[in-house]
Write a protein that holds these residues in place. Structure first.
Motif, short mmCIF file in Angstrom:
data_model
loop_
_atom_site.label_atom_id
_atom_site.label_comp_id
_atom_site.label_asym_id
_atom_site.label_seq_id
_atom_site.Cartn_x
_atom_site.Cartn_y
_atom_site.Cartn_z
N ASN A 1 37.35 -37.28 52.39
CA ASN A 1 35.94 -36.94 52.18
C ASN A 1 35.76 -35.57 51.54
OD1 ASN A 1 36.72 -35.54 54.43
ND2 ASN A 1 34.90 -36.00 55.63
N HIS B 1 35.73 -43.79 54.08
CA HIS B 1 34.98 -44.15 55.29
C HIS B 1 34.80 -42.98 56.26
CE1 HIS B 1 38.41 -44.74 58.35
NE2 HIS B 1 38.95 -44.21 57.29
N HIS B 2 35.12 -41.75 55.81
CA HIS B 2 34.85 -40.59 56.67
C HIS B 2 33.39 -40.16 56.52
CE1 HIS B 2 39.21 -40.51 56.01
NE2 HIS B 2 39.26 -40.08 57.25
N ILE B 3 32.97 -39.24 57.37
CA ILE B 3 31.59 -38.75 57.28
C ILE B 3 31.42 -38.07 55.92
CG2 ILE B 3 30.00 -37.07 58.31
CD1 ILE B 3 31.38 -38.11 61.02
N SER C 1 30.85 -44.76 49.95
CA SER C 1 31.17 -44.13 51.23
C SER C 1 30.43 -44.89 52.32
CB SER C 1 30.71 -42.67 51.16
OG SER C 1 30.59 -42.13 52.45
N THR D 1 30.61 -45.26 56.74
CA THR D 1 31.31 -44.97 58.00
C THR D 1 31.28 -46.19 58.94
OG1 THR D 1 29.29 -44.06 58.92
CG2 THR D 1 30.80 -42.49 57.92
N SER E 1 37.65 -48.46 66.49
CA SER E 1 36.84 -48.55 65.27
C SER E 1 36.88 -49.95 64.65
CB SER E 1 37.32 -47.57 64.20
OG SER E 1 37.60 -46.32 64.72
N ASN F 1 34.20 -35.37 66.06
CA ASN F 1 34.02 -34.95 64.66
C ASN F 1 33.34 -33.59 64.61
OD1 ASN F 1 33.61 -35.08 61.74
ND2 ASN F 1 31.48 -35.46 62.29
N HIS G 1 35.95 -38.57 62.22
CA HIS G 1 35.05 -39.60 62.75
C HIS G 1 34.64 -39.21 64.17
CE1 HIS G 1 36.68 -42.06 59.50
NE2 HIS G 1 37.86 -41.65 59.90
#
Ligand code: MN
Length: 346
Positions: A98, A122-124, A136, A138, A186, A301, A313
């Motif tokens: 990210n 898929h990260h913040i 993107s 999450t 997750s 996170n 995350h």
């Protein structure tokens, strides 16, 4: 999940030379996503090269492209070549990161490169404005799950996973399997859907599990026992446990990249432990790597963000501390005490 892939499709149509970039200390999701993208692009007749900042664990070597000319380029082995490829590429596709700083060596090169910049992650979200196209989300298990959705939405795949080819499908499965800790964290309904469809086209789930998850040396398993028995500190007041891993111990147990994979999850098997941390001295001693895990609504996170120069995350995050390993326990306890309640739960 509907993904509009037309901006990406336009970039790929124009591009001839493409580079695929993963993050420092590449894990299964980083390796799975860059190699899956490689296989997809190859089938489309595009030339692509994979660039990784640092070496990957040995057990992932089966993901290497077959063509010797296309072997993954490791910045730490040939930074000049990595920079040349980034500079000359028509498109730079970053996967599973990210922030460009996660490429360790290539942030400035990517920013100043002429080619189009694409992100799939898929990260913040942190730096979406640095990319021409940023996909993107999450709400997925892994970058590989997101990439699976993206590829299915491409016109040439047209929602038919069989068109991905088996190598691409295996790579996607590996990233999802490792990032979910083999379906433990997750996991979303879409994750099972992905697994089912990939197994349906012939992905060998048991074979990949054995290759990737049951691959360790005797000394790694002994190191794991040593960490749990002799190094794990439980702080009941904070419902937290942590472990420190020094370079001396790494040498004693013949440490290989990837050997500490999963260690940070072990204390979470304790009912009273809600947060787990692993602090690993970096090989050159320049900093301490921080891995954080949590249960339920506890948000590591933001904890990583505020105290450990990192992020990730809600239930899995990482960072770095620039201090001697011996100073870490006191710092960590201070951080736990100072962690604002309104940031602790999300
Ligand atoms: Mn990931």
């Amino acid at each position: 999940m509907q993904i509009d892939t037309s901006p990406l499709e336009a970039i790929l149509n124009e591009a001839h030379d493409i580079v695929l970039v993963g993050h420092f200390n590449p894990d299964g999701d980083a390796l799975g996503s860059v190699t899956a993208a490689y296989h997809y692009l190859k089938a489309r007749g595009k030339r692509s090269r994979i660039i990784l900042p640092s070496p990957y664990p040995d057990n992932m070597s089966f993901l290497e492209p077959d063509d010797p000319q296309d072997r993954m380029l490791i910045c730490e082995n040939d930074l000049a070549e990595a920079r040349r490829l980034v500079t000359g590429a028509d498109a730079v596709i970053c996967l599973d990161l990210n922030r460009l700083a996660r490429t360790e060596y290539l942030e400035d090169d990517i920013l100043s490169a002429q080619g189009k910049k694409v992100l799939v992650d898929h990260h913040i979200p942190a730096e979406l404005d640095r990319f021409d196209v940023a996909i993107s989300d999450t709400g997925v298990s892994s970058t590989c799950e997101l990439l699976f959705r993206v590829l299915l939405a491409m016109p040439d795949i047209a929602d038919d996973p069989a068109r991905l080819g088996i190598r691409c499908a295996e790579s996607l499965y590996v990233g999802m399997m490792t990032d979910t800790n083999n379906f433990a964290n997750s996991v979303y309904p879409g994750t099972f859907d992905m697994a089912g469809r990939l197994i349906g086209i012939g992905v060998d789930k048991d074979g990949l599990q054995e290759k990737v998850l049951s691959c360790y040396s005797v000394s790694r398993t002994r190191l794991m026992g040593h960490m749990v028995k002799n190094k794990m500190v439980v702080l009941p007041r904070w419902k937290t446990a942590y472990m420190l891993l020094s370079n001396k111990e790494k040498a004693r147990y013949h440490f290989q990249p990837g050997d500490s994979e999963g260690f940070v999850n072990l204390p979470l098997a304790i009912a009273s432990v809600q947060v787990s941390a692993l602090f690993t001295e970096n090989a050159d001693g320049a900093y301490v790597r921080v891995s954080l895990r949590s249960k339920g609504r506890i948000d590591v996170n933001r904890f990583a963000n505020r105290f450990f120069n990192g992020g990730g995350h809600r239930n899995a995050a990482g960072g770095r501390l620039y201090m001697p390993l011996s100073d870490v326990p006191a710092y960590f306890e201070q951080a736990l005490a100072a962690w604002p309640d309104e940031e602790k739960f999300s």
